[in-house]
Design a protein around this motif. Sequence first.
Motif, PDB file in Angstrom:
ATOM      1  N   GLU A   1     -12.752  20.397  15.260  1.00  0.00           N
ATOM      2  CA  GLU A   1     -11.729  20.459  14.213  1.00  0.00           C
ATOM      3  C   GLU A   1     -10.576  21.338  14.705  1.00  0.00           C
ATOM      4  O   GLU A   1     -10.593  21.836  15.840  1.00  0.00           O
ATOM      5  CB  GLU A   1     -12.314  20.982  12.904  1.00  0.00           C
ATOM      6  CG  GLU A   1     -13.050  22.289  13.017  1.00  0.00           C
ATOM      7  CD  GLU A   1     -13.869  22.579  11.757  1.00  0.00           C
ATOM      8  OE1 GLU A   1     -13.496  22.080  10.683  1.00  0.00           O
ATOM      9  OE2 GLU A   1     -14.878  23.297  11.858  1.00  0.00           O
ATOM     10  N   ILE A   2      -9.581  21.551  13.860  1.00  0.00           N
ATOM     11  CA  ILE A   2      -8.353  22.194  14.303  1.00  0.00           C
ATOM     12  C   ILE A   2      -8.583  23.624  14.793  1.00  0.00           C
ATOM     13  O   ILE A   2      -7.914  24.096  15.716  1.00  0.00           O
ATOM     14  CB  ILE A   2      -7.299  22.178  13.167  1.00  0.00           C
ATOM     15  CG1 ILE A   2      -5.940  22.644  13.683  1.00  0.00           C
ATOM     16  CG2 ILE A   2      -7.747  23.013  11.972  1.00  0.00           C
ATOM     17  CD1 ILE A   2      -5.377  21.769  14.782  1.00  0.00           C
ATOM     18  N   GLU A   3      -9.564  24.346  14.199  1.00  0.00           N
ATOM     19  CA  GLU A   3      -9.825  25.721  14.640  1.00  0.00           C
ATOM     20  C   GLU A   3     -10.281  25.786  16.094  1.00  0.00           C
ATOM     21  O   GLU A   3     -10.095  26.804  16.762  1.00  0.00           O
ATOM     22  CB  GLU A   3     -10.876  26.388  13.735  1.00  0.00           C
ATOM     23  CG  GLU A   3     -10.344  26.875  12.391  1.00  0.00           C
ATOM     24  CD  GLU A   3     -10.210  25.760  11.375  1.00  0.00           C
ATOM     25  OE1 GLU A   3     -10.566  24.606  11.706  1.00  0.00           O
ATOM     26  OE2 GLU A   3      -9.758  26.031  10.242  1.00  0.00           O
ATOM     27  N   ASN A   4     -10.899  24.703  16.592  1.00  0.00           N
ATOM     28  CA  ASN A   4     -11.336  24.700  17.988  1.00  0.00           C
ATOM     29  C   ASN A   4     -10.152  24.702  18.958  1.00  0.00           C
ATOM     30  O   ASN A   4     -10.303  25.032  20.131  1.00  0.00           O
ATOM     31  CB  ASN A   4     -12.231  23.491  18.259  1.00  0.00           C
ATOM     32  CG  ASN A   4     -13.560  23.583  17.523  1.00  0.00           C
ATOM     33  OD1 ASN A   4     -13.613  23.439  16.312  1.00  0.00           O
ATOM     34  ND2 ASN A   4     -14.636  23.845  18.255  1.00  0.00           N
ATOM     35  N   TYR A   5      -8.984  24.331  18.468  1.00  0.00           N
ATOM     36  CA  TYR A   5      -7.767  24.427  19.272  1.00  0.00           C
ATOM     37  C   TYR A   5      -7.088  25.783  19.069  1.00  0.00           C
ATOM     38  O   TYR A   5      -6.645  26.422  20.034  1.00  0.00           O
ATOM     39  CB  TYR A   5      -6.792  23.303  18.906  1.00  0.00           C
ATOM     40  CG  TYR A   5      -7.288  21.935  19.284  1.00  0.00           C
ATOM     41  CD1 TYR A   5      -8.015  21.163  18.383  1.00  0.00           C
ATOM     42  CD2 TYR A   5      -7.055  21.413  20.544  1.00  0.00           C
ATOM     43  CE1 TYR A   5      -8.487  19.906  18.722  1.00  0.00           C
ATOM     44  CE2 TYR A   5      -7.524  20.144  20.905  1.00  0.00           C
ATOM     45  CZ  TYR A   5      -8.235  19.400  19.990  1.00  0.00           C
ATOM     46  OH  TYR A   5      -8.714  18.160  20.338  1.00  0.00           O
ATOM     47  N   LEU A   6      -7.038  26.232  17.819  1.00  0.00           N
ATOM     48  CA  LEU A   6      -6.388  27.510  17.530  1.00  0.00           C
ATOM     49  C   LEU A   6      -7.121  28.689  18.163  1.00  0.00           C
ATOM     50  O   LEU A   6      -6.495  29.674  18.566  1.00  0.00           O
ATOM     51  CB  LEU A   6      -6.303  27.715  16.007  1.00  0.00           C
ATOM     52  CG  LEU A   6      -5.452  26.702  15.238  1.00  0.00           C
ATOM     53  CD1 LEU A   6      -5.518  26.985  13.748  1.00  0.00           C
ATOM     54  CD2 LEU A   6      -4.003  26.715  15.721  1.00  0.00           C
TER      55      LEU A   6
ATOM     56  N   GLN B   1     -18.440  23.693  19.464  1.00  0.00           N
ATOM     57  CA  GLN B   1     -19.012  24.781  18.673  1.00  0.00           C
ATOM     58  C   GLN B   1     -18.284  24.902  17.330  1.00  0.00           C
ATOM     59  O   GLN B   1     -17.065  24.746  17.249  1.00  0.00           O
ATOM     60  CB  GLN B   1     -18.869  26.091  19.460  1.00  0.00           C
ATOM     61  CG  GLN B   1     -19.629  27.263  18.873  1.00  0.00           C
ATOM     62  CD  GLN B   1     -19.579  28.448  19.837  1.00  0.00           C
ATOM     63  OE1 GLN B   1     -19.342  28.302  21.038  1.00  0.00           O
ATOM     64  NE2 GLN B   1     -19.819  29.638  19.308  1.00  0.00           N
ATOM     65  N   ASN B   2     -19.025  25.190  16.279  1.00  0.00           N
ATOM     66  CA  ASN B   2     -18.430  25.401  14.960  1.00  0.00           C
ATOM     67  C   ASN B   2     -17.856  26.819  14.905  1.00  0.00           C
ATOM     68  O   ASN B   2     -18.587  27.793  14.718  1.00  0.00           O
ATOM     69  CB  ASN B   2     -19.473  25.201  13.861  1.00  0.00           C
ATOM     70  CG  ASN B   2     -18.868  25.328  12.468  1.00  0.00           C
ATOM     71  OD1 ASN B   2     -17.690  25.612  12.312  1.00  0.00           O
ATOM     72  ND2 ASN B   2     -19.706  25.122  11.448  1.00  0.00           N
TER      73      ASN B   2
END
Length: 526
Positions: free
Chosen positions: A442-447, A479-480
Amino acid sequence: MRVKKVILKEFKRFDNLTINLGDNPAKIIVLVGPNGCGKSSIFDAFEEKEKDFRNHGQEDMQFYSKSFFYLDETLKKDVYDKNESIKIFTSNETNNFSRKSFYIRTAYRFTSKFDIKELKPLPSVFNTNDDPISLITLDKRLESNYKRLLGVAYSDFFEGSKTGIQVKEELIGSINNILKDILDIKISNLGNILANKGQLYFEKGNTKDFPYANLSSGEKEVVDIILDLLLKTNDYNDTVFCIDEPELHLNTAIQRKLLINIEKLIPDNCQLWIATHSIGFLRAVQTELYNKSQILDFSEKDYFTGINIIEPMRTTRFNWQRIFKTALEDLVGLLSPERIIYCEGKDRPGEHGIEKGFDAKVFNLIFSETYPETLFISSGGNTELDKRSDIAISILSKVFVDLEILVLKDRDMASGKITDIENRRRYLETNPKNHRLLERWEIENYLFDKEVLIKYCSQEGLIFNKFEYDTYITDINNQNVKDSIGKIKNICGITHNINEERFKLELAKVISSDMNVYAELKRCIF
């Protein structure tokens, strides 16, 4: 030659203005803003510099110096030193200028008709007295350009081996090759002074050899500018060309085509400055000439009073809307994006239509500059996203024929169940071509990518704990990490309170087009 920096002190209405284009100034510099914001005054500064090498023409000192007109009597001066008021720095580092350094066309260009009765030898383009002495002077170089055009034809005929017909066809052809990309007219005849036909003649539709005087104002405007540049760019080959409001008398479609062809005529080592309100010119700069242009937005604030620095505008959608508003006024609301991308997030807008969906906010921050024609919109969860995008496609595609609508999902679309790379591939193969799926969870994996966090910490003066990051983040793709915001803050050395969404939006701001994270997102989406 290209201008890098201009400093104006007590010049025209400016107290102290610096224009800073950076170390690699673009070929096209666009000055935008409402009437009276100072765009033409920049060209007056260039004109003043050019007068050091020109033997005619001068406005009164009070035309240039603000020091005559201060409200405070103690600030008024009766002396004007243009070398103190105007400083120009160029890409050649020496900042040396010559007669060919600047070539300026004023907004007062209009030759309604001409009829040349005789042809005499003309001085070189550097020794003529037909160029205007300031930006408020009538620019009437078309007559002399017509004489030069005939002079070229006669010289090619008498000094070469070509027939008169060959000379005319080649000369007329070079002009018509440009005109055909802009207008539906072409030159049919150069005229004949001996037969009392001392003007250009044109062909349009089923009409041939009608005189220049019969052209519309817009057609005359295009012919004037194109002919002038064709005849001058061979000599003015290390030059800053300035055209004040080149869009006069032209509709939007012609404006766009004209700028594209002007850019082709001007050598790449030169620079073109234009002052404009033109929708067509702005669209050309936004699309075809995007990588060759810098925009100076004088509508952003008052640059006359006090010490000010103006730099090229960041070409985000918000900034584009502001400058289009100058040209369109209330019609700016009709400006639609060329591409809408529906993504997951809160579907209800905030007050005044403000986007509340987190993913949409992030993507708009990351891509608004490089993809200003694209708008990300949140449209609920996974199932709502499919339904609402289908409705939008069926309705909006009928209204906006060229509008592209995409659907973007996180890879956790299966309600938290494992969706590996193979599942992603199958999803994209079996769903409509407008569907997109992130490669990471999801987007947090990029941020929360190491590359992003290191850059953020560097900009904020924080110390990034690489060991702790590598220990905790073992698989940034799968990873979450969404629920690990506290851990990520600790890794970045953040000890003060900061809102979670605000922190993640700050991370989105540091993602730039030279980063691997950006390249991956671009590949997934576009």
